[in-house]
Design a protein around this motif. Sequence first.
Motif, short mmCIF file in Angstrom:
data_model
loop_
_atom_site.label_atom_id
_atom_site.label_comp_id
_atom_site.label_asym_id
_atom_site.label_seq_id
_atom_site.Cartn_x
_atom_site.Cartn_y
_atom_site.Cartn_z
N VAL A 651 0.84 -0.54 -0.68
CA VAL A 651 0.36 0.29 0.05
C VAL A 651 0.64 1.33 0.10
CG1 VAL A 651 -1.82 -0.68 1.06
CG2 VAL A 651 0.15 0.45 2.88
N GLY A 652 0.00 2.45 -0.51
CA GLY A 652 1.10 3.77 -0.12
C GLY A 652 0.65 4.57 -1.41
N LYS A 658 4.59 1.67 -6.52
CA LYS A 658 3.61 0.44 -6.42
C LYS A 658 3.79 0.02 -7.48
CE LYS A 658 0.39 1.46 -4.66
NZ LYS A 658 -0.13 3.42 -4.77
N SER A 659 3.03 0.22 -8.51
CA SER A 659 3.67 -0.50 -9.80
C SER A 659 4.44 -0.76 -9.61
CB SER A 659 2.55 0.15 -10.38
OG SER A 659 1.26 0.60 -10.61
N SER A 660 5.88 -0.12 -9.69
CA SER A 660 7.36 0.09 -10.01
C SER A 660 7.89 -0.99 -9.53
CB SER A 660 7.82 1.49 -10.03
OG SER A 660 6.93 2.55 -10.18
N LEU A 661 7.27 -1.45 -8.19
CA LEU A 661 7.67 -2.47 -7.00
C LEU A 661 6.81 -3.87 -7.96
CD1 LEU A 661 8.87 -3.78 -4.96
CD2 LEU A 661 7.11 -3.66 -4.20
N ARG A 796 1.14 -14.63 -3.22
CA ARG A 796 0.66 -13.39 -4.38
C ARG A 796 1.22 -12.27 -3.44
NH1 ARG A 796 -4.41 -16.52 -0.43
NH2 ARG A 796 -2.18 -16.40 -0.06
N MET A 797 0.97 -11.37 -4.33
CA MET A 797 1.36 -10.26 -3.81
C MET A 797 0.85 -9.08 -4.81
SD MET A 797 5.32 -8.23 -4.77
CE MET A 797 5.79 -6.66 -3.65
N LEU A 798 0.02 -8.58 -3.82
CA LEU A 798 -1.01 -7.21 -3.81
C LEU A 798 -1.25 -6.02 -3.66
CD1 LEU A 798 -4.95 -6.84 -4.72
CD2 LEU A 798 -5.22 -7.08 -1.91
N VAL A 799 -1.29 -5.54 -4.25
CA VAL A 799 -1.18 -3.73 -4.96
C VAL A 799 -2.69 -3.67 -4.17
CG1 VAL A 799 -0.57 -1.50 -6.13
CG2 VAL A 799 0.74 -4.07 -6.03
N THR A 800 -2.67 -2.80 -3.62
CA THR A 800 -4.34 -2.69 -3.30
C THR A 800 -4.35 -0.78 -2.85
OG1 THR A 800 -6.00 -3.00 -2.43
CG2 THR A 800 -4.22 -2.97 -1.16
N HIS A 801 -5.43 -0.22 -2.88
CA HIS A 801 -6.12 1.08 -2.38
C HIS A 801 -6.50 0.83 -1.14
CE1 HIS A 801 -4.02 3.31 -6.56
NE2 HIS A 801 -3.21 3.87 -5.49
N GLY A 802 -8.11 -0.47 -1.28
CA GLY A 802 -8.95 -0.29 -0.56
C GLY A 802 -8.45 -1.33 0.57
N PRO A 807 -6.86 -6.26 6.82
CA PRO A 807 -7.57 -6.74 8.17
C PRO A 807 -6.97 -8.79 7.91
CG PRO A 807 -8.88 -5.52 8.14
CD PRO A 807 -8.16 -5.22 6.84
N GLN A 808 -7.50 -9.30 6.13
CA GLN A 808 -7.39 -10.56 6.22
C GLN A 808 -5.73 -10.95 6.11
OE1 GLN A 808 -10.56 -12.05 4.52
NE2 GLN A 808 -10.99 -9.98 4.17
N VAL A 809 -4.85 -9.78 5.25
CA VAL A 809 -3.65 -10.21 4.71
C VAL A 809 -2.82 -10.60 5.75
CG1 VAL A 809 -4.21 -8.45 2.82
CG2 VAL A 809 -2.65 -7.89 4.16
N ASP A 810 -1.77 -11.91 5.21
CA ASP A 810 -0.17 -11.93 5.80
C ASP A 810 0.06 -10.69 6.50
OD1 ASP A 810 -1.67 -14.17 5.56
OD2 ASP A 810 -0.05 -14.87 4.22
N HIS A 811 0.78 -10.43 5.16
CA HIS A 811 2.15 -9.12 5.34
C HIS A 811 1.91 -8.18 5.28
CE1 HIS A 811 4.98 -11.71 7.17
NE2 HIS A 811 4.73 -12.67 6.26
N ILE A 812 2.25 -6.22 5.32
CA ILE A 812 2.06 -5.18 4.85
C ILE A 812 3.23 -4.39 4.28
CG2 ILE A 812 0.18 -3.15 4.79
CD1 ILE A 812 -1.50 -4.75 6.40
N VAL A 813 3.14 -4.13 2.88
CA VAL A 813 4.84 -3.69 2.90
C VAL A 813 3.96 -2.25 2.51
CG1 VAL A 813 6.03 -3.16 1.41
CG2 VAL A 813 5.48 -5.23 2.40
N VAL A 814 4.64 -1.00 2.95
CA VAL A 814 3.85 0.29 3.36
C VAL A 814 5.22 0.83 2.63
CG1 VAL A 814 2.98 2.15 4.14
CG2 VAL A 814 2.80 0.15 5.30
N LEU A 815 4.87 1.78 0.95
CA LEU A 815 5.93 2.40 0.39
C LEU A 815 6.02 3.94 0.06
CD1 LEU A 815 5.99 0.48 -2.79
CD2 LEU A 815 7.47 0.29 -0.96
#
Length: 1489
Positions: A651-652, A658-661, A796-802, A807-815
């Motif tokens: 997220v970020g 995010k898309s660049s990652l 799975r790596m999910l870029v999201t705005h929502g 709360p249901q994901v394993d890890h969150i990466v904040v850019l």
Amino acid sequence: SALRPEGAPQGRGPLKDPNISVHTDNPDLTPCFQNTILAWIPSIYLWAVLPFYLLYLKHYKRGYIVLSMLSRFKTILGVLLWCVCWADLFFSFHELLQSRTPPPVYFVTPLIVGITMVLATVLIQYERLRGIQSSGVLIIFWFLSVLCAVGPFRSKIIAATAQVNILFRFTTFFSYFALILIELILSCFKENPPFFSPVNSDPNPCPELNSGFLSKMTFWWFTRMAILGYKRPLEDKDLWSLNKDDTSSIIVQQLHKEWDKQKDEWKQKEDVAYVKISNHVLNHVGDGPEEAEVLIRDKRQHKEPSFLKALLRTFGPYFLIGSFYKLIQDLLSFVNPQLLSILIGFIKDKDAPSWWGFLIAALMFFSAVLQTIILHQHFQYCFVTGMRLRTGIIGMIYRKSLVITNSAKRSSTVGEIVNLMSVDAQRFMDLVTFLNMLWSAPLQICLALYFLWQTLGPSVLAGVAVMILLIPLNAAIAIKTRAFQVGNMRYKDSRIKLMNEILSGIKVLKLYAWEPSFQEKVLEIRKNELRVLKKAAYLNSLSIFAWISAPFLVALTTFAVYVSVDENNILDAEKAFVSLSLFNILRFPLNMLPQVISNLAQTSVSLKRIQQFLSHDELDPNCVETKVVTPASFLHSINLLVPSGSLVAVVGHVGCGKSSLVSALLGEMEKLEGHVAVKGSVAYVPQQAWIQNATLKDNILFGQQHNEQKYQNVLEACALKTDLEVLPGGDHTEIGEKGINLSGGQRQRVSIARAVFSDADVYLLDDPLSAVDSHVAKHIFDNVIGPEGALKGKTRMLVTHGITFLPQVDHIVVLVDGKISEMGSYQELLKQNGAFAEFLRNYAPDEDIEEDELTSTAVLIPAPQQISVISSEGECPKKMSTRRRVCEKKSAEPPQPQKILTDKLIQAETSETGTVKLTVFWQYMKAVGLVTSLVICFLYACQNAAAIGANVWLSDWTNEPVINGTQRNTSMRVGVYAALGLLQGLLVLISSFILAMGGINAARTLHAALLENKFHTPQSFFDTTPTGRIINRFSKDIYVIDEVIPHTILMFLGTFFTSVSTMLVIISSTPLFAVVIIPLAIIYFFVQRFYVATSRQLKRLESVSRSPIYSHFSETITGASVIRAYGRENSFVCLSDLKVDENQKSYFPSIVSNRWLGVRIELIGNFVVLFAALFAVLGKNSLNAGLVGLSVSYALQVTMSLNWMVRMTSDLESNIVAVERVKEYSETETEAPWIIEDTRPPEDWPTQGEVEFVDYSVRYRKGMDLVLKDLSLRVKGGEKIGIVGRTGAGKSSMTLCLFRILEAVKGEIKIDGVRISEIGLHDLRSKITIIPQDPVLFSGTLKMNLDPFNKYSEDEIWKALELSHLKRFVSSKPNTLEYECSEGGENLSVGQRQLVCLARALLRKTRILVLDEATAAIDLETDDLIQMTIRTQFEDCTVLTIAHRLNTIMDYTRVLVLDKGTIAEFDTPSSLIASRGVFYGMAKDAGLA
């Protein structure tokens, strides 16, 4: 060529003896010449060709041919020939022994010939082993042998009748002659195809490969297709497969190899340069910086690898064969003028033996035939090279576009890259055809000048000066024409754009009665367009004048100077006509050279562009497994480890990388340092879904094996089941380019389904849930992405705005700004209260609002069908509403598919039958004007008469007797010649000018009629005809009528009259010729019919198969990252190659069809030359030299005009169809007249606004059911009526009937007692106002959109804008009322467009207002504004509202409930609810009762 001593001394005779061979009526060659030169010619030829031929055979591999009877016979005959020759040799030895010493020739010749025969026999076998089916080298050898033996053969027979001589040599010679004759005949047959050649699985191989030598030379192998094309229109399945060497796979591979070599060489040079520089700079050698600078400059010299070199190495050798043919042809073209001068000399010399004449005629014919065959071989090589070039370039660009880096991709748009493929590749093709002119034109010019100088001396220079002066004139004309073309394109584009808008908004134009204003606008543009065309036509006539008059002016100046320089210069037939034919040869290179040079300049630009594109940086291919790449400069020092099988959210804020990652993980970013490793295969869902133009199923499978169970599960998980039910063909629905017929959310879901189906190890999902609406997003998260979804256990790596799913994901990466600011689970990050917590705070409020808005809409739109629309088909309702309407419209048009079929059939028929043609030509002539047409034909006849006159005068002048070495009255001769020639030029100018004017007139009338008709066509026509088909008439067909047809007719008339005048001249000088004309004309006619039918269809197939190449390409570029992520590059490359090959498959036969035609037509032309010369020889005694010169020089140039005449006929036939198509659409049935003078209602009608339906029934189109059945009702003036009912109950039809968009089947409608069926449509439509369902705006100013006729003052307009709540918006714009609306009003929001429609209604302010409510809640605010304004402003008017939401009509006077076209209930809302009927049920559903 053997051997005939009649007693020993003869052999030692002289080589030449004119008394024996030339000056006799019974010529013979000296024995010595016969025994040496003649006998050696074939041998010299074979030994000279041998080394080259062996080299060719070495590289020619097609397996060997099994020994056949044919081959055995040829070999046995070869051995026999060898025996015969050596028998002669032994006979000479035998004579020697008998002490009769034969001359040495009798030993040398049999020896040489014998060895040559052995060589020929060995070659026969060697060719068989190399798989040659028909050998050109040997055919020519046997032909030469027979030719050289004919002379001795004749002498032998003459000798035999005179005296009996040595029998042995006599016998050997005759058996020799018989054997070579049989060999020649046998070698014309072809062998069986080679054995063990790679198995050809081709269902329809190209017959060229297995055709014989003669068949190849004359293109006889094409005849089969020509006949087939004549019998029925060709189809795809009739086309031959491409030859192996022309297919993409082979060509592109070769070109790629050469290009890689170029790149490697360049890299080495570059490295060397670098090393040098760094050494110098490090050691500070010399004077410091200067020296280093020199080296840097030096390095720049090899700046780029040369694509040109790669092209030359790949295609050069093949092309050079063509150039070699061209060289021979150029030399041959000067043989005939020389022969002509000999012929004229022969005619003058009354004592010359007549066999001379026959020999000259035969030689003329032979050299012309040879020239024809060689010229067309040259063209074939050139065109095939051009075709291969195009294949190669397209293939290279396609392959490059798959590996090019993103930064490089940004430097050129998709459109530009597609242009590289279409325009630039095409330029190469066009250039290659005439590239040889670069050296051939100067060569031809030099040769022609040399021969002219020999004939006329220095006065030639005067003519050359004229030619050179004409070149800049032509260049200037060309430049100016190009400028006009550009201007013309601009007008054309704006006209088509306007037409497109008019057709898509035609219903609104009809409802508002605005057609005249728009018709005016179109005609205004058209006027400018035709003005430019007219200017171009003036120029064109000038250039034609220059082209036709050039040779004449040159001849005139040369002759005039020649005669006036010196009294003793006599212009005799020989000089005049030989120089005329040389001037004719000169005309072509002089005209072509400037064209080729300008083409070359354009192509060099193209080459630079292609080279630049091919030199762009490429992605590093070695990052598949280990992915050694570091993210781009916006990602700094990122360390990230994603455990296998976990779900990580990234997220970020917008633009934080995010898309660049994700791109970095795919290896799409440029490498700086560090490394990225991805384990296993990857599936990727981009932010913008990429959909191919294929079926929905193919989009999901994306090249994987189909597995029904898995496939169904995927559809279920991605919520695509419901969509499939809506789509017309389920999952076999063909999806348009860029997924045009899917909504945004459906596209995104297909994209996700593709990823899920691919069953990869790692999933990179770039914000896939933003395009779908929230409950669908939830479904997808739960069933696909989330912990319990289809992908559980995958990485799975999910870029999201929502933030809902976090709360249901394993890890969150904040850019943040390309750096990872924090990582961890949801709970951990909340505790840290850093960037993530802030992110939540920023996004949360938006998110809540979205949720509320959805629920609020649902509450506000209680009509049940409304809620179901939103919930079942998801997506933002805005998109849906338009889609929904499209679907409804589609289902209401069963006749459409049939219509398309009939359209196809009609086209096919019109292009085949001959009778239709004449009526179409007649129509076109009427459009041009019959008088004009006749005048044009008359002028053409006159101009040809003048030309003939000038030449007849010239021939008469050359026959003027010479007195004391001078000719009399030369000045009068020159004067008349000049006058006739200039008269011809003037007539050309006038006729081409009148023709152009006629063409423009025709174009004007045809377009005006088409436009007029289309504005008067009833609405039902537009509902059943796709807009594209109508637009096509306005763009393509009108363009053809504007520019193509007049030009074609001009060329056709020119060539036609030239051909006719040639025939007339020849007949008048040698009347016998008339006999020959008839069979020649019949053959000509047949060839022309075959060619026209075949080539037209081939052109059509070619243009149909061309566009898929480009559309597939632009699709690939947009989806390159997806294709790479799934590793599907190779199959896409194959697909592209396949599409190119499909296109070339129809292009190749169309090249060959031109060659086929050329060879046949030129042969006919050559026969004309032959007979003209023959009959001149026969009538030698009655003819003077001038006439013969005239008739033969005319015959020599007939080939060109015959050839062009066929092509022009063909073009004319395929283009005149445009007139027919335009005609067809300008004669469709029209609606009632706009204004009927006798029954015009009073100005202020309707005063009351009372509407009455009496027994009214109506249907949409003939053959369909009634939509309204026996409707009777009466609305008093000023009443407010709500009309409700289910879909298809006939609500909209009622309003359409008021405007007479639909005409009554029976019954009538009265407004204020006036029957609306009796007044003009515009009188009716301008007196009623409608606010339509979908607001349509046209591109133009806002003022134009409100008031196209300029009826109202500015104040009135501002007042209307104020009342419709648009005043603030409009006055905020810099140009207020002149604010430009874009096409369809795209730059206004939907709500604002709706308000513009309201403002229109307020301006017109009529007594009756029809309000068709928008189906979906476009935007509730706007809706309330409209309702409010209507209640206040239209208080005293009659208002009819078609309501979809009942709360708007609960306070109306009465409500009309329709059901299946009849009135179910009609009363006040309150009493209807009380009566518990249909209306009550609806209100109850909506929660209003």
